[in-house]
Motif scaffolding. Structure first.
Motif, PDB file in Angstrom:
ATOM      1  N   THR A   1      -1.703   1.725  -1.089  1.00  0.00           N
ATOM      2  CA  THR A   1      -1.263   0.411  -0.594  1.00  0.00           C
ATOM      3  C   THR A   1      -2.449  -0.301   0.033  1.00  0.00           C
TER       4      THR A   1
ATOM      5  N   LEU B   1       0.364  -8.248  -0.085  1.00  0.00           N
ATOM      6  CA  LEU B   1       0.570  -6.812  -0.244  1.00  0.00           C
ATOM      7  C   LEU B   1       0.308  -6.416  -1.683  1.00  0.00           C
TER       8      LEU B   1
ATOM      9  N   LYS C   1       0.236  -2.883  -4.270  1.00  0.00           N
ATOM     10  CA  LYS C   1       0.503  -1.456  -4.416  1.00  0.00           C
ATOM     11  C   LYS C   1       0.107  -1.007  -5.814  1.00  0.00           C
TER      12      LYS C   1
ATOM     13  N   THR D   1       3.821  -2.841  -7.890  1.00  0.00           N
ATOM     14  CA  THR D   1       4.240  -3.922  -6.991  1.00  0.00           C
ATOM     15  C   THR D   1       3.000  -4.613  -6.452  1.00  0.00           C
TER      16      THR D   1
ATOM     17  N   GLN E   1       7.319  -7.876   7.964  1.00  0.00           N
ATOM     18  CA  GLN E   1       7.849  -7.288   6.732  1.00  0.00           C
ATOM     19  C   GLN E   1       6.896  -6.245   6.145  1.00  0.00           C
ATOM     20  N   VAL E   2       5.586  -6.501   6.243  1.00  0.00           N
ATOM     21  CA  VAL E   2       4.633  -5.606   5.587  1.00  0.00           C
ATOM     22  C   VAL E   2       4.436  -4.304   6.355  1.00  0.00           C
TER      23      VAL E   2
ATOM     24  N   HIS F   1       5.739  -1.064   4.929  1.00  0.00           N
ATOM     25  CA  HIS F   1       5.116  -0.492   3.731  1.00  0.00           C
ATOM     26  C   HIS F   1       3.905   0.378   4.064  1.00  0.00           C
TER      27      HIS F   1
ATOM     28  N   CYS G   1      -3.221   3.676   3.562  1.00  0.00           N
ATOM     29  CA  CYS G   1      -3.296   2.247   3.237  1.00  0.00           C
ATOM     30  C   CYS G   1      -4.611   1.662   3.755  1.00  0.00           C
TER      31      CYS G   1
END
Length: 782
Positions: free
Chosen positions: A169, A187, A189, A193, A202-203, A206, A212
C-alpha cells in the motif's frame, strides 16, 4: 489546470484533419500533415497520463502553442507550403524531445530522464533506506528550496519498481498548510485498487494490516505534520511501514525525526546546470552548419544559465523558452529579463524569509560576507573559511577546530539552498561556491528596509571591498572610498593586466595606513591582484591576522611582512617567490603558511618561540639536500596539514628515510601530501614507513614510485581519502584497500597501477568516489 484544457478530447487534432480535406494540395503534403497530427496526439496521450510536474506543465504549454500555430498554418496553406511544413516538423521534433525529457509516468516503474546525477544517487539511497531493516528509517525527510526537485525525487521513489513491489500500500498526500481537514489522499494498492482519492480519516484504515509507504509532500508547518502523523500512524502500523516528508524548512525536517539523516537537495552545480539546460534546449542536436554559431554563443549562454543559481525549475523553464524562441543572444537576454523580475525571484525570496531568522549571528555574518565579492564571483571554500576564521566570525567550539566549524557553516548554507556549489572536490566536499545573484539582490534590498538594516549597515561599514573592472572602480565599490569607518577586512578585486592594478592597490593601502583608517584591520586579501606594490608602512598593521597574496605573481617577499607580529595566516601560494628568509619565523603566532611549491621556494631558518606549538598548516614546502626543515620537522607537534615535495634521490635516499620516520611522529596530522620528484619534476622513488601511529590522518595523497614491499595494511586505519599518482604498483591493491573501514574516496591517477587487470572489490563499507585516470596499461576492471 493546464491539463484540463487539453484532456478529454478523443482526438487532439481532429479539427485540423477535417480542414486538411478541403485544401487543394498534394496528397503527399496532406499525409505529412496528418503524420504531424498523429505525433501530437501521441504526445497528448503521454502528457495526459503523466504526473503534473513543472516539466510536464511546460510541455503542455508548448504542445498547445504548436497545435494553435499548426491550425493557423493550415488555414494559410496556399503560400510557402514547403516552408510551413518544415517549420512545423522541426517544432514537433523539438516537442517530442521535451516530452521524453520532462514527464514522469504513473505506472509502477518510472524512469525520469531529466533527473540530475545527484538526484539519481539520492533516489538509490532513499530506496535502500526505505526497504532496509533500519530502525531509524521509519521517517525520512527530503529538504530543499522550492523548485529544487523535492517532489520530483519523491515521486520517482514512489513509482520505483523496488518500492512498488516492497510496499503493498502506498499513499500520497499533498499537504495544504493549515487545512488538513480538506486534504485529499491518493491511495494506491498492488492488489489492483489504484488511484482512489480519499480523506485522511478514510485512508487510515488501509494502513493497518501490511507494510505501507506514506508520502507527505510540501509540509511547511510542524503542527500540520503532527496532526497528520497522529491520524495516519496509528498503533496498528506495521514495523516495516515508512513515511517520507518533503519540506522547504530545516526546522520541520529536524522536527520530523532528529535521529534520521535529512536528505538535502542542493542547488545544481554550474556543470550540472549546463547539462540540464542542454538536454531541455536540445542544443546538442543542432545542424552542423550552426556549430560555429553555437560555439560563439556558448560562453554567453553559460553565463545566463549560471544566473539561474542552480535552481532546476528555473533552468527547465529557461530551456523551454529558448527552445521555442531559438538560440540567439537576444532570446537569452529577453527570457532572462522576464525570469529576473518574474515568479522565480519569489522562490529566492521565500528561501531568504524561511532562513533569515533562524541563522545564528555568526552564520549570518558569514553569509553577508558573500556580498562583498563581485556579482556571480566563484569563491574557493578554502578562501572563505580562512577569511571567516581570520576575522573571528566563527564561534569557538571545544570539540572542533575553527576551520572545521567554518566548513560546517558552509555546508549548512548549502543545505539551506542559500549558496550554490560551483564545483566539488574528489572527496565530495565543496571546492568552489557562489551566492546566487537573485538571492544577493534580495539580501541587499531586504536589509535596507527591515530591522536588520542597522546590523547589516554595520557589517558593510566594517568590510571594505574595492572591485575594479575594465573601466576602473565599479559603481558598487565607490562606497569603500566614501566610507570613513574603520574596516576589519579589506579586499581587492582586479583582473586587469599590467602594472596599473598593483599601483592602485599600493596607493590605497598607503593612504589608508597613513590616515590610520586601516590600523585595526584584521584581514587583507589581495588574491589575484597582479604584483601589488606593498608599502613599507604595511608593518604598522599591528592587528593583521590574515594576509593573502596568492596568485599575485610577486617575485620577492616584502620584508615588511616579516614584521606583522600578530599574523596567523600567510598565503604565498602561486607567487614567484623562491626564497623565504629566516626572518619569517619572527611571526611567532603563525598558524598557517602556504608556500609556492612550484618555484621550489627555499625556507630558511627554524621556528622560534611558540611557532612549533601554534603552526598547524605547512603547505608547499620543497626539500632538497641537507634542508633546515629536516632538522626540526618532528618538533612541529601541532601540525595538522602538511604538503611536502622533495628531491632526495640517489645518494640522498637515506635522508628520505629519515624524513619518513620524522613524519610519523606528527601524531596530530589530519592531511598529508608527499611528492618525490627529480630535478625536472618527474616522479621518483617514494619511501614510506609504517603510518599506523597517525590515527588522526584522514587524507593521504602520494606522488611517486612506491617500493615493492609497500603494503596497504601499513596505512592509517582512519583514512577517508586516498590518492595515488605515479605509484607504479604491480600488485593489485584492491583486496587490501577494501578492508579499510572508513575509506570514502579512492583515486588512481597516472601510472599508479601498471598491470592489465584490476579486481574492483565490493567489500568497501563507505566508498562513495572511485576514480581512474590515465592508467595506460589497465585493460580489464572486474
Amino acid at each position: 489546470s493546464t491539463f484540463s484544457s487539453i484532456a478529454g478530447d478523443t482526438e487532439f487534432t481532429s479539427d485540423i484533419k477535417r480542414k486538411l480535406r478541403y485544401l487543394e494540395t498534394s496528397s503527399g503534403l496532406v499525409d505529412e500533415m496528418n503524420s504531424m497530427c498523429d505525433a501530437l496526439n501521441k504526445m497528448h496521450n503521454q502528457l495526459e497520463k503523466a504526473e503534473a510536474t513543472a516539466g510536464s506543465n511546460a510541455c503542455v504549454n508548448q504542445l498547445t502553442a504548436i497545435v494553435k500555430e499548426l491550425e493557423d498554418k493550415v488555414v494559410r496553406f496556399v503560400n510557402d507550403t514547403e516552408l510551413n511544413q518544415i517549420v512545423m516538423k522541426n517544432a514537433i521534433d523539438l516537442l517530442q524531445h521535451l516530452t521524453k525529457t520532462c514527464i514522469i509516468k504513473k505506472p509502477e516503474s518510472t524512469k525520469v530522464v531529466n533527473l540530475s546525477l545527484p538526484l539519481i544517487f539520492k533516489e538509490q539511497d532513499l530506496v535502500f533506506n526505505l526497504t532496509a531493516s533500519i530502525d531509524n528509517a521509519s521517517k525520512i525527510c527530503i529538504m530543499g528550496m522550492k523548485g529544487v526537485g523535492k517532489t520530483i525525487l519523491a515521486k520517482t521513489v514512489y513509482y520505483n519498481k523496488v518500492i512498488v513491489e516492497h510496499f503493498p500500500t502506498r499513499v500520497w498526500i499533498t499537504v495544504i498548510a493549515g487545512a488538513n481537514k480538506r486534504t485529499k489522499v491518493l491511495l494506491m494498492k498492488n492488489d489492483g485498487t489504484k488511484y482512489q482519492t480519499l480523506t485522511v480519516k478514510q485512508v487510515s484504515g488501509h494502513l493497518k494490516d501490511m507494510d505501507c509507504l506514506v508520502v507527505l509532500d510540501n509540509v511547511s508547518q510542524k503542527n500540520d505534520f503532527d496532526d497528520l502523523y497522529k491520524k495516519l500512524c496509528v498503533s496498528e502500523w506495521q514495523r516495516g511501514s515508512r513515511m517520507v516528508v518533503t519540506t522547504c524548512f530545516k526546522e520541520v525536517a529536524l522536527h520530523v525525526d532528529s535521529r534520521s539523516t535529512v536528505h538535502h537537495i542542493p542547488l545544481l552545480t554550474k556543470e550540472e546546470s549546463w547539462s540540464l539546460f542542454q538536454k531541455v534546449a536540445a542544443i546538442e542536436k543542432q545542424e552542423p552548419d550552426k556549430k560555429s554559431e553555437l560555439t560563439e554563443m556558448e560562453t554567453f549562454a553559460k553565463k545566463v544559465v549560471g544566473k539561474c543559481g542552480g535552481l532546476p525549475l528555473a533552468i527547465l523553464s529557461l530551456g523551454f523558452a529558448i527552445s521555442a524562441k531559438g538560440i540567439a543572444q537576444k532570446s537569452f537576454l529577453w527570457v532572462f529579463e522576464q525570469f529576473n523580475h518574474g515568479r522565480y525571484k519569489t522562490h529566492w525570496l521565500t528561501t531568504w524569509e524561511n532562513n533569515r531568522e533562524t541563522l545564528s549571528e555568526s552564520m549570518r555574518n558569514c553569509l553577508y560576507y558573500f556580498t562583498k565579492f563581485p556579482l556571480d564571483y566563484e569563491i574557493s571554500a578554502r578562501r572563505l573559511i580562512n577569511l571567516w576564521v581570520g576575522e573571528g566570525l566563527v564561534e569557538q567550539n571545544n570539540q572542533k577546530t575553527p576551520e572545521d566549524t567554518a566548513e560546517s557553516y558552509l555546508e549548512d548554507l548549502r543545505d539551506r539552498s542559500m549558496i550554490q556549489v560551483v564545483a566539488l572536490k574528489s572527496n565530495g566536499k565543496i571546492k568552489t561556491c557562489c551566492l546566487p545573484s537573485m538571492l544577493r539582490e534580495i539580501i541587499l534590498q531586504s536589509n535596507n528596509r527591515t530591522n536588520h538594516s542597522q546590523y547589516f549597515d554595520t557589517h558593510l561599514d566594517q568590510r571594505f571591498a574595492y572591485n575594479f573592472d575594465d573601466h576602473g572602480l565599479d559603481a558598487n565599490s565607490t562606497q569603500a572610498f566614501r566610507n570613513k569607518g574603520i574596516p576589519v577586512s579589506v579586499l581587492f578585486f582586479d583582473k586587469r593586466e599590467g602594472s596599473e592594478p598593483g599601483k592602485r592597490v599600493g596607493n590605497i593601502l598607503s593612504s589608508g595606513i597613513e590616515s590610520e583608517q586601516f590600523l585595526k584591520t584584521r584581514v587583507l586579501d589581495l588574491e589575484c591582484i597582479f604584483r601589488p606594490q606593498l608599502p613599507e608602512t604595511l608593518s604598522k598593521l599591528n592587528n593583521l591576522k590574515y594576509l593573502s597574496i596568492r596568485w599575485t605573481y610577486l617575485e620577492e617577499l616584502p620584508l615588511c611582512i616579516c614584521k606583522l607580529l600578530e599574523l596567523e595566516t600567510l598565503d604565498l601560494k602561486h607567487t614567484c617567490i623562491n626564497y623565504i628568509p629566516s626572518s619569517i619565523w619572527k611571526l611567532k603566532k603563525l598558524k598557517k603558511l602556504y608556500l609556492p611549491q612550484n618555484f621550489r621556494s627555499k625556507l630558511e631558518g627554524k621556528p622560534r618561540g611558540n611557532v612549533e606549538e601554534t603552526l598547524h598548516t605547512l603547505w608547499g614546502v620543497f626539500l632538497y639536500g641537507n634542508y633546515p626543515l629536516l632538522g626540526y620537522l618532528q618538533n612541529l607537534k601541532s601540525l595538522q596539514k602538511l604538503k611536502l615535495a622533495f628531491q632526495l634521490n640517489g645518494s640522498e635516499q637515506e635522508l628520505q628515510k629519515t624524513l619518513a620516520q620524522k613524519i610519523v611522529q606528527l601524531e596530530q596530522l589530519h592531511s598529508l601530501t608527499l611528492k618525490s620528484v627529480d630535478e625536472i619534476g618527474d616522479p621518483e622513488k617514494l619511501i614510506l614507513t609504517d603510518m599506523l601511529k597517525l590515527e588522526k590522518l584522514s587524507s593521504l595523497r602520494l606522488f611517486g614510485q612506491l617500493e615493492d614491499t609497500f603494503h596497504v595494511r601499513l596505512l592509517p586505519k582512519n583514512l577517508t581519502d586516498l590518492t595515488l599518482s605515479a605509484s607504479k604498483l604491480s600488485v593489485d591493491p584492491m583486496p587490501e584497500l577494501q578492508l579499510m573501514p572508513k575509506l570514502k574516496s579512492l583515486c588512481f591517477y597516472a601510472d599508479s597501477y601498471i598491470e592489465k587487470r584490476m579486481v574492483c572489490a565490493s567489500g568497501f563499507q563507505e566508498l562513495k568516489v572511485l576514480r581512474f585516470w590515465n592508467l595506460e596499461m589497465l585493460e580489464e576492471l572486474d
